[in-house]
Write an enzyme that holds these catalytic residues in place. Sequence first.
Site, PDB file in Angstrom:
ATOM      1  N   LYS A 195      37.118  -3.659   7.787  1.00 43.84           N
ATOM      2  CA  LYS A 195      37.415  -3.978   9.187  1.00 43.84           C
ATOM      3  C   LYS A 195      38.912  -4.180   9.336  1.00 43.84           C
ATOM      4  O   LYS A 195      39.506  -5.042   8.680  1.00 43.84           O
ATOM      5  CB  LYS A 195      36.664  -5.249   9.593  1.00 43.84           C
ATOM      6  CG  LYS A 195      37.037  -5.758  10.978  1.00 43.84           C
ATOM      7  CD  LYS A 195      36.148  -6.912  11.412  1.00 43.84           C
ATOM      8  CE  LYS A 195      36.615  -7.477  12.743  1.00 43.84           C
ATOM      9  NZ  LYS A 195      35.770  -8.579  13.209  1.00 43.84           N
ATOM     10  N   LYS A 248      35.083  -0.250  10.641  1.00 40.92           N
ATOM     11  CA  LYS A 248      35.397  -0.668  12.008  1.00 40.92           C
ATOM     12  C   LYS A 248      36.903  -0.789  12.173  1.00 40.92           C
ATOM     13  O   LYS A 248      37.544  -1.349  11.294  1.00 40.92           O
ATOM     14  CB  LYS A 248      34.718  -2.013  12.254  1.00 40.92           C
ATOM     15  CG  LYS A 248      35.031  -2.637  13.592  1.00 40.92           C
ATOM     16  CD  LYS A 248      34.450  -4.028  13.665  1.00 40.92           C
ATOM     17  CE  LYS A 248      34.942  -4.654  14.951  1.00 40.92           C
ATOM     18  NZ  LYS A 248      34.732  -6.057  15.018  1.00 40.92           N
TER      19      LYS A 248
HETATM   20  C1  PBG Z   1      34.299 -11.230  15.532  1.00 45.14           C
HETATM   21  C2  PBG Z   1      34.203  -9.822  15.988  1.00 45.14           C
HETATM   22  C3  PBG Z   1      35.129  -9.051  16.704  1.00 45.14           C
HETATM   23  C4  PBG Z   1      34.508  -7.823  16.979  1.00 45.14           C
HETATM   24  C5  PBG Z   1      33.246  -7.863  16.395  1.00 45.14           C
HETATM   25  N1  PBG Z   1      33.085  -9.101  15.773  1.00 45.14           N
HETATM   26  C6  PBG Z   1      36.468  -9.393  17.224  1.00 45.14           C
HETATM   27  C7  PBG Z   1      37.593  -9.589  16.297  1.00 45.14           C
HETATM   28  O1  PBG Z   1      37.493  -9.404  15.084  1.00 45.14           O
HETATM   29  O2  PBG Z   1      38.648  -9.991  16.816  1.00 45.14           O
HETATM   30  C8  PBG Z   1      35.090  -6.686  17.779  1.00 45.14           C
HETATM   31  C9  PBG Z   1      34.103  -5.787  18.438  1.00 45.14           C
HETATM   32  C10 PBG Z   1      34.671  -4.921  19.525  1.00 45.14           C
HETATM   33  O3  PBG Z   1      35.885  -4.864  19.780  1.00 45.14           O
HETATM   34  O4  PBG Z   1      33.842  -4.264  20.165  1.00 45.14           O
HETATM   35  N2  PBG Z   1      35.251 -11.475  14.575  1.00 45.14           N
END
Ligand code: PBG
Length: 323
Positions: A195, A248
């Site tokens: 991620k 992601k």
């Molecule tokens: C929680 C999380 C996030 C997303 C999914 N889980 C936000 C982040 O990491 O700031 C992002 C999902 C999206 O942008 O659709 N940490």
Amino acid sequence: MYFPRYRPRRLRKNELLRRMVRETKLSLDDLIQPLFVVPGTNVKEPIESLEGQYRFSTDMLVEEVKEIRDLGIPAIILFGIPEYKDSSASSAIDDNGIIQRAIRSIKGSVKDIIIITDVCVCEYMDHGHCGIVENGEIINDKTLELLSTQALSHVRAGADMVAPSDMMDGRVKAIRDRLDDAGFTQIPIMAYAAKAASSFYGPFREAAESAPAFGDRKSYQMDPCNRREALREVELDIEEGADIVMVKPALPNLDIIRDVKDLFNRPLAAYNVSGEYAMIKAAAKMGYIDGEAVMFETLLAIKRAGADMILTYFAKEVAKKIR
Ligand code: PBG
């Protein structure tokens, strides 16, 4: 055989022929719909930056989940906006917290849908970071305890799968151990394995009220420049017990999705994140692109890159078109 005897256009002549040779298809089975849940009743509040997406109170959420189930979508992933935030994310681990209540409401009246929960504390922390903060730093090992408590609480409420998204080191192992010790050996973990610290999460942070109050997430989420490190992250999560690994955001990481597919033998998820969705919706609204066509092209590209499943805000819209 080359031109003029071989002519690739022969098999592109009409839609029937194109269907016969199409290599990538989208199926209902590929889709996971993200949903946001808020306190209260009778709430279905539009999220401004995510056209067509809402924050639901648990009662309204149940109706939405029924609709999603009836469309044939196999799974949802839940994100919670709690009543209160503090510096220890106590609302995240409350067995009566927003997600825990949402799970129980859904389980009480909707069968045949997999409930995945996002395991992360950013929505529950007053500072908006994904871990415990001490002297301006995000503390890894203390956060593991918190995350595994949160995951266990979700599972006790009835979650079918947990998806840690925080990017702390060692969290998959911590959660696996905790679930196993409590007897939940059959609950799978979908790890947000690679991620990135991405700017594509902007609309999500508005939707979930989870933007960090200071600094950024670069000390825990990955540098998007690093391809080999992404593979190492995936390897670590598999070693620690991830059943499904995720890349992601999806679109800027199609190369990594392909690498993970080729190199690892685990089901692979890709998250078509909020910013990717919002860009398409915005450009379509301006009349610059055909939104539906671009939606399909985008999701098919993610699938073609190697994703076995896609978390996408388009899930319902796609399902209505392909079922
Ligand atoms: C929680 C999380 C996030 C997303 C999914 N889980 C936000 C982040 O990491 O700031 C992002 C999902 C999206 O942008 O659709 N940490």
